[in-house]
Enzyme design. Structure first.
Site, PDB file in Angstrom:
ATOM      1  N   LYS A   1       1.047  -1.191  -0.105  1.00  0.00           N
ATOM      2  CA  LYS A   1       0.123   0.033  -0.174  1.00  0.00           C
ATOM      3  C   LYS A   1       1.270   1.584  -0.065  1.00  0.00           C
ATOM      4  O   LYS A   1       0.641   2.354  -0.870  1.00  0.00           O
ATOM      5  CB  LYS A   1      -1.090  -0.166   1.280  1.00  0.00           C
TER       6      LYS A   1
ATOM      7  N   ARG B   1       2.844   6.540  -3.289  1.00  0.00           N
ATOM      8  CA  ARG B   1       3.766   6.503  -3.823  1.00  0.00           C
ATOM      9  C   ARG B   1       4.597   6.160  -5.494  1.00  0.00           C
ATOM     10  O   ARG B   1       4.444   7.446  -5.767  1.00  0.00           O
ATOM     11  CB  ARG B   1       5.142   6.401  -2.859  1.00  0.00           C
TER      12      ARG B   1
ATOM     13  N   GLY C   1      -5.545   8.003   5.591  1.00  0.00           N
ATOM     14  CA  GLY C   1      -4.952   8.618   6.589  1.00  0.00           C
ATOM     15  C   GLY C   1      -3.408   8.597   5.278  1.00  0.00           C
ATOM     16  O   GLY C   1      -3.051  10.560   5.439  1.00  0.00           O
TER      17      GLY C   1
ATOM     18  N   ARG D   1      -9.109  11.944  12.521  1.00  0.00           N
ATOM     19  CA  ARG D   1      -7.653  10.968  12.776  1.00  0.00           C
ATOM     20  C   ARG D   1      -6.984  12.758  12.980  1.00  0.00           C
ATOM     21  O   ARG D   1      -6.665  13.261  12.486  1.00  0.00           O
ATOM     22  CB  ARG D   1      -7.084  10.802  12.108  1.00  0.00           C
TER      23      ARG D   1
ATOM     24  N   GLN E   1       4.114   9.202   7.801  1.00  0.00           N
ATOM     25  CA  GLN E   1       3.544  10.078   6.715  1.00  0.00           C
ATOM     26  C   GLN E   1       4.130  11.034   6.854  1.00  0.00           C
ATOM     27  O   GLN E   1       4.007  12.108   6.452  1.00  0.00           O
ATOM     28  CB  GLN E   1       2.477  10.101   7.528  1.00  0.00           C
TER      29      GLN E   1
ATOM     30  N   ASP F   1       1.400  -1.727  11.582  1.00  0.00           N
ATOM     31  CA  ASP F   1       0.499  -1.869  11.324  1.00  0.00           C
ATOM     32  C   ASP F   1      -0.465  -3.373  11.687  1.00  0.00           C
ATOM     33  O   ASP F   1      -0.589  -4.113  11.236  1.00  0.00           O
ATOM     34  CB  ASP F   1       0.106  -1.831   9.238  1.00  0.00           C
TER      35      ASP F   1
ATOM     36  N   ARG G   1      -7.475   1.347  18.216  1.00  0.00           N
ATOM     37  CA  ARG G   1      -6.304   0.004  18.128  1.00  0.00           C
ATOM     38  C   ARG G   1      -6.326  -0.717  18.972  1.00  0.00           C
ATOM     39  O   ARG G   1      -6.026  -1.837  19.284  1.00  0.00           O
ATOM     40  CB  ARG G   1      -5.481  -0.394  16.829  1.00  0.00           C
TER      41      ARG G   1
HETATM   42  C1  S3P Z   1       2.672   4.452   6.318  1.00  0.00           C
HETATM   43  C2  S3P Z   1       3.245   5.040   7.983  1.00  0.00           C
HETATM   44  C3  S3P Z   1       2.327   4.342   8.915  1.00  0.00           C
HETATM   45  C4  S3P Z   1       0.970   3.021   8.398  1.00  0.00           C
HETATM   46  C5  S3P Z   1       0.706   3.362   7.344  1.00  0.00           C
HETATM   47  C6  S3P Z   1       0.962   3.715   6.525  1.00  0.00           C
HETATM   48  C7  S3P Z   1       2.648   5.550   5.229  1.00  0.00           C
HETATM   49  O1  S3P Z   1       1.543   5.393   9.784  1.00  0.00           O
HETATM   50  O2  S3P Z   1       0.491   2.962   9.893  1.00  0.00           O
HETATM   51  O3  S3P Z   1       0.057   2.569   7.192  1.00  0.00           O
HETATM   52  O4  S3P Z   1       2.840   4.727   3.922  1.00  0.00           O
HETATM   53  O5  S3P Z   1       3.911   6.301   5.273  1.00  0.00           O
HETATM   54  P1  S3P Z   1       2.631   6.552  10.049  1.00  0.00           P
HETATM   55  O6  S3P Z   1       3.107   7.482   9.700  1.00  0.00           O
HETATM   56  O7  S3P Z   1       1.255   7.482  10.742  1.00  0.00           O
HETATM   57  O8  S3P Z   1       3.346   6.109  11.621  1.00  0.00           O
END
Ligand code: S3P
Length: 448
Positions: free
Chosen positions: A30, A35, A103, A131, A178, A329, A360
């Site tokens: 994912k 990206r 997110g 969030r 993120q 995750d 969670r």
């Molecule tokens: C992700 C970063 C993680 C992860 C999310 C995907 C990403 O989140 O939990 O499923 O693709 O950069 P956080 O940056 O909030 O930890």
């Protein structure tokens, strides 16, 4: 796609399974899929992607990049073409961008928009609207963008990009890929050098892929492990050919299911094993899980292997909090494994789990307790006393756990159902489509 209004809830009961056997391939990663589309949309020319995850979250990203001028087309199963507009040339979308449940789409795109002279409104479903976005609003404001957010720094919100944006040096206050990625993406169209200091390493797909697309990006690792990432702005990205490896976070559900269901032996092909993502396999091996790596190789610049997983007697462990970012995750499904292990598993330092698609820690504590597990919820983690290999009791007909629009709660409790005596009811399996549209088909194929 928003689940709260579009279609009615889909409850399902997951029943105990006989041995799981066979070979499967899980969908594309994912994080890398998001990206691929975003960077492809900023490169001039055609980026070709195979193995793209066609889950709702990634489709939200694709729709957003189209709305900002890129051509993003599906040409076959998992096969996509992206024609980018070039860094600095994103267009003002005609209306709000609906981020659905995602997110990652929201936070990374807020970064992209922050250094373009456009104004974008972001909306999302009930889960996403709870969030925290302050964690990206803070650094992006320092770069010159301005925001109108709902109470508590939440969606719906409006981003007004800065032109030109200002380069910053930013030390991440939370371990979040993120947040790191939002800043690096904003930096692409910012003159000068932007630096992100990452005291606790998180998934590094943005760094690897930005370099792959030709950005001038360096990573220095200090003696204490702190990573200092510097990127030069006003970058020109070159289109790429990307083969997305299988998502270790999706493989996780079948790894745990095969470990828990007696007699199982499963091969999961083409699983990404980037060290910043591989924490679950390490912890399950510490617990006694029999997981072998077959045919280790590289796919799309990422380490990959086929995983052979056999039913195992698991022992409880104290999970080292330092490994959390490399399996952030995967905790919901690790909690399921712990619920059937021998002895006590202690997981701590997990405050971040409270701000995922759901809280969670509470969601899994409540759901597993309903399924008959012994759980103590703490402020920053769970303490789980396992059954010693016996199936969980499960739940009465008609009883259902609440998934709170969280795909990983739904899939984790599906695994708990397979490893129970009487089955587990899940209130709503629609969210599974955000990250793993063929989850039920693969489960059915392994259960014969
Ligand atoms: C992700 C970063 C993680 C992860 C999310 C995907 C990403 O989140 O939990 O499923 O693709 O950069 P956080 O940056 O909030 O930890």
């Amino acid at each position: 796609m928003s689940h709260d209004t579009a279609t009615p809830m889909r409850p399902r009961r997951f029943l105990p399974a006989g041995p799981l056997t066979g070979r499967i391939r899980v969908p594309g990663d994912k994080s890398i899929s998001h990206r691929s589309i975003m960077l492809g949309a900023l490169a001039v020319g055609e980026t070709r992607v195979t193995g793209l995850l066609e889950g709702e979250d990634v489709l939200s990203t694709a729709a957003a990049m189209r709305a900002m001028g890129a051509t993003v087309e599906r040409v076959g199963e998992g096969e996509w073409r992206v024609h980018g507009v070039g860094v600095g040339a994103l267009l003002q979308p005609g209306g709000p961008l609906d981020m659905g449940n995602s997110g990652t789409s929201t936070r990374l795109l807020m970064g992209l928009v922050a250094s373009h002279p456009i104004q974008v409104s972001f909306t999302g479903d009930a889960s996403l609207s709870k969030r925290p976005m302050g964690r990206v609003i803070d650094p992006l404001s320092e770069m010159g963008a301005s925001f109108e957010a709902s109470e508590g720094g939440r969606l719906p919100l409006i981003v007004r990009g800065a032109s030109p944006a200002v380069p910053i040096t930013y030390r991440l206050p939370v371990a979040s890929a993120q947040v790191k990625s939002a800043i690096l993406l904003a930096a692409l169209n910012t003159p000068g050098e932007t630096t992100v200091i990452e005291p606790v390493p998180t998934r590094d797909h943005s760094e690897r892929m930005l370099k792959g697309f030709g950005a001038d990006l360096t990573v220095n690792v200090e003696a204490d492990g702190t990573r200092v990432i510097t990127i030069k702005g006003e970058a020109e990205l070159k289109p790429q050919v990307i083969d997305v490896p299988g998502d270790p976070s999706s493989a996780a559900f079948f790894i745990v299911a095969a470990l828990l269901v007696p007699g199982s032996e499963v091969v999961i092909e083409n699983v990404g094993l980037n060290p910043t993502r591989a924490g679950l396999v390490e912890v399950l091996r510490q617990m006694g899980g029999r997981i072998d790596f077959l045919d280790e190789r590289e796919v799309g610049g990422e380490p990959v292997a086929d995983l052979r997983v056999k039913h195992s007697r698991l022992k409880g462990v104290a999970v080292d909090p330092a490994i959390a970012p490399a399996m952030i995750d995967e905790f919901p499904v690790l909690f399921v494994a712990a619920a059937l292990a021998e002895g006590v598993t202690v997981a701590s330092g997990l405050d971040e789990l409270r701000v995922k698609e759901s809280d969670r820690l509470t969601a899994m504590a409540v759901a597993l307790t309903l399924a008959g597990a012994q759980i103590e919820e703490r402020e920053d983690g769970l303490v789980i006393t396992g059954t010693g290999g016996a199936p969980l009791p499960g739940m009465a007909e008609g009883a259902r756990v609440t998934t709170h629009l969280d795909h990983r709660i739904a899939m984790s409790m599906a695994v708990a159902g397979l490893a129970s005596s009487s089955g587990v009811g899940v209130d709503d399996i629609r969210p599974i489509a955000t990250s793993f549209p063929n989850f039920e088909d693969l489960l059915a194929s392994l259960a014969g």
